[in-house]
Design a protein around this motif. Sequence first.
Motif, PDB file in Angstrom:
ATOM      1  N   TRP A 177       8.702  -4.249  11.018  1.00 55.59           N
ATOM      2  CA  TRP A 177       8.550  -4.260   9.565  1.00 55.59           C
ATOM      3  C   TRP A 177       7.962  -2.920   9.135  1.00 55.59           C
ATOM      4  N   ASN A 212       6.973  -0.737   5.188  1.00 54.41           N
ATOM      5  CA  ASN A 212       6.986  -0.846   3.726  1.00 54.41           C
ATOM      6  C   ASN A 212       7.688   0.348   3.096  1.00 54.41           C
ATOM      7  N   SER A 243       7.129   3.365   3.858  1.00 54.05           N
ATOM      8  CA  SER A 243       6.352   4.599   4.023  1.00 54.05           C
ATOM      9  C   SER A 243       5.486   4.499   5.273  1.00 54.05           C
ATOM     10  N   GLN A 249       3.168   2.072   6.328  1.00 54.45           N
ATOM     11  CA  GLN A 249       2.652   0.802   6.843  1.00 54.45           C
ATOM     12  C   GLN A 249       3.753   0.201   7.711  1.00 54.45           C
ATOM     13  N   ASP A 292      -1.266   4.663   5.015  1.00 57.25           N
ATOM     14  CA  ASP A 292      -1.081   5.000   3.605  1.00 57.25           C
ATOM     15  C   ASP A 292      -2.440   5.075   2.922  1.00 57.25           C
ATOM     16  N   TYR A 295      -3.161   3.442   0.309  1.00 60.96           N
ATOM     17  CA  TYR A 295      -3.422   2.183  -0.384  1.00 60.96           C
ATOM     18  C   TYR A 295      -3.437   1.060   0.631  1.00 60.96           C
ATOM     19  N   ASP A 296      -4.049  -0.059   0.234  1.00 65.37           N
ATOM     20  CA  ASP A 296      -4.321  -1.126   1.190  1.00 65.37           C
ATOM     21  C   ASP A 296      -3.042  -1.846   1.612  1.00 65.37           C
ATOM     22  N   SER A 306      -0.409  -8.154   3.409  1.00 62.87           N
ATOM     23  CA  SER A 306       0.897  -8.806   3.374  1.00 62.87           C
ATOM     24  C   SER A 306       0.968  -9.896   4.426  1.00 62.87           C
TER      25      SER A 306
HETATM   26  C1  LIG Z   1       4.437   0.174   0.609  1.00 64.26           C
HETATM   27  O1  LIG Z   1       4.662   1.455   0.095  1.00 64.26           O
HETATM   28  C2  LIG Z   1       4.968   1.547  -1.259  1.00 64.26           C
HETATM   29  C3  LIG Z   1       5.232   2.991  -1.573  1.00 64.26           C
HETATM   30  O2  LIG Z   1       6.378   3.387  -0.910  1.00 64.26           O
HETATM   31  C4  LIG Z   1       3.839   0.955  -2.067  1.00 64.26           C
HETATM   32  O3  LIG Z   1       4.108   1.072  -3.451  1.00 64.26           O
HETATM   33  C5  LIG Z   1       3.682  -0.507  -1.679  1.00 64.26           C
HETATM   34  O4  LIG Z   1       2.589  -1.079  -2.340  1.00 64.26           O
HETATM   35  C6  LIG Z   1       3.488  -0.665  -0.201  1.00 64.26           C
HETATM   36  N1  LIG Z   1       3.694  -2.049   0.167  1.00 64.26           N
HETATM   37  C7  LIG Z   1       2.784  -2.830   0.664  1.00 64.26           C
HETATM   38  C8  LIG Z   1       3.220  -4.190   1.066  1.00 64.26           C
HETATM   39  O5  LIG Z   1       1.639  -2.504   0.799  1.00 64.26           O
END
Ligand SMILES: *[C@@H]1O[C@H](CO)[C@@H](O)[C@H](O)[C@H]1NC(C)=O
Length: 494
Positions: free
Chosen positions: A408, A410, A412, A414, A430, A432-433, A436
């Motif tokens: 899996w 996302n 980018s 993750q 990434d 950001y958190d 999932s």
């Molecule tokens: C995965 O990456 C995208 C940016 O490409 C971001 O907007 C998204 O929140 C991320 N997805 C998860 C499940 O964290």
Amino acid sequence: MFLTKGLICIAFLALANAQFATNYASGRNGMVHLFEWKWDDIAAECENFLGPYGYAGVQVSPVNENAVIGARPWWERYQPISYKLTTRSGNEAQFASMVSRCNAVGVRIYVDVVFNHMSADGNSYGTGGSTADPSSKSFPGVPFSSLDFNPTCAITNYNDPTNVRNCELVGLRDLNQGNSWVQDKIVDFLNHLTNLGVAGFRVDAAKHMWPGDLAVIYGRLNNLNTAHGFSSGAKPYIFQEVIDLGGESISKSEYTGMGAVTEFRHSDSIGKVFRGKDQLRYLTNWGTAWGFAASDRSLIFVDNHDNQRGHGAGGADVLTYKVAKQYKMASAFMLAHPFGTPRVMSSFAFDDTDQGPPTTDGHNIASPVFNSDLSCSGGWVCEHRWRQIYNMVAFRNAVGDDQVSNWWDNGSNQISFSRGSRGFVAFNNDNYDLNSSLQTGLPAGSYCDVISGLKSGSSCTGKTIVVGSDGRANINIASNADDGVVAIHVNAKL
Ligand SMILES: *[C@@H]1O[C@H](CO)[C@@H](O)[C@H](O)[C@H]1NC(C)=O
Ligand SMILES: *[C@@H]1O[C@H](CO)[C@@H](O)[C@H](O)[C@H]1NC(C)=O
């Protein structure tokens, strides 16, 4: 001269074809390079830590007598004076005892062997009491004389294989491995080590030797010593230092027919990925698609003793213990993924790239100091004792040959995947958190995340991850988490 070497090459490649097996004890995986450790300390480490925590092998620093150089830089061990087994790490009796003690607890020993060259001018006194005169190419401790060396010239052109292989690497007197006396001395040295119970060799500076000459030498190596628990007919595992990042005339493919190679592209690529210069989602085809040698021909690492300090093929992207979070993530990925034969680096702390290991008096190597949380001090880093690394060795042992499944990402940085139905790992690189529900492939139940903690009886000192009856689990890795990884496996089920 070159014609002769070509013919030898063809004649012996077929013979030297069985040196790809690691000779690991069953159920174990993962080698550690205990760089500059003393033999007595390695013996104790096999018994106290490496055996119990599932490590399969140790690469040790060069065992043969080396030149004693000024402030005792680490690289003095790459300047041989003789093949007597006396160095700052210990003498032959201590070496033999270490090999026996490590084999007895299922941990194999691999020796870093240096036979491309001898010492450079001015470096005339050895750690075993021998003397030499490098300026006249006289090394009576072996003995080698000027007849055994290539003519003096400097390596200046990495696009000229003859220059790379017949001239001197940074002034180190260049042995002629096509000479039968030189071959005899090298073969005797390696077979002596095999007789003492070692399981294989890292061949230093293999790129600077002709493949045909190496094939002759490898073809004369004895089988492993069955008195140390090796199966009859087992060959030494050979991994050759061939720095091939592309763009040079010498290719690793000239060496992969005879043994594994140290896959520097793995180090370079994994560094770029976890430094954020390449996205984690691209790891989906990790392996030969990235330009690496075949899996069983690739000895892989995040960093090695050279490139962690900018020597050899050092690149700015190489990750080291100094970038701990990304280093642990890259190490966890290397150990979680089935590609290659992984080697964990275990360093001493350094500021100066020439600096040698910690000493008690400027000369004698100091022993590592062990803390109650298993970590080291006393100038030693001991990455192999970091929970995020040793628990991933246990992960690798737990998943065995199960292949990557349930990939899996996302889109980018993750990613997650399972190793069949035996282990699952997720990464967040990434900013950001990650939060999932992901498919783990594992049987339902509660599991201890071996990155954040340890399983202790039926509880976990770190995060507990609950896998539902559909195999899914909620995976949460904050972008600012201490570790950007979670990992669970069947042996960490609560
Ligand atoms: C995965 O990456 C995208 C940016 O490409 C971001 O907007 C998204 O929140 C991320 N997805 C998860 C499940 O964290
Ligand atoms: C993760 O997402 C779930 C809902 O899917 C939510 O209940 C939970 O609070 C979130 N956790 C964090 C730490 O954001």
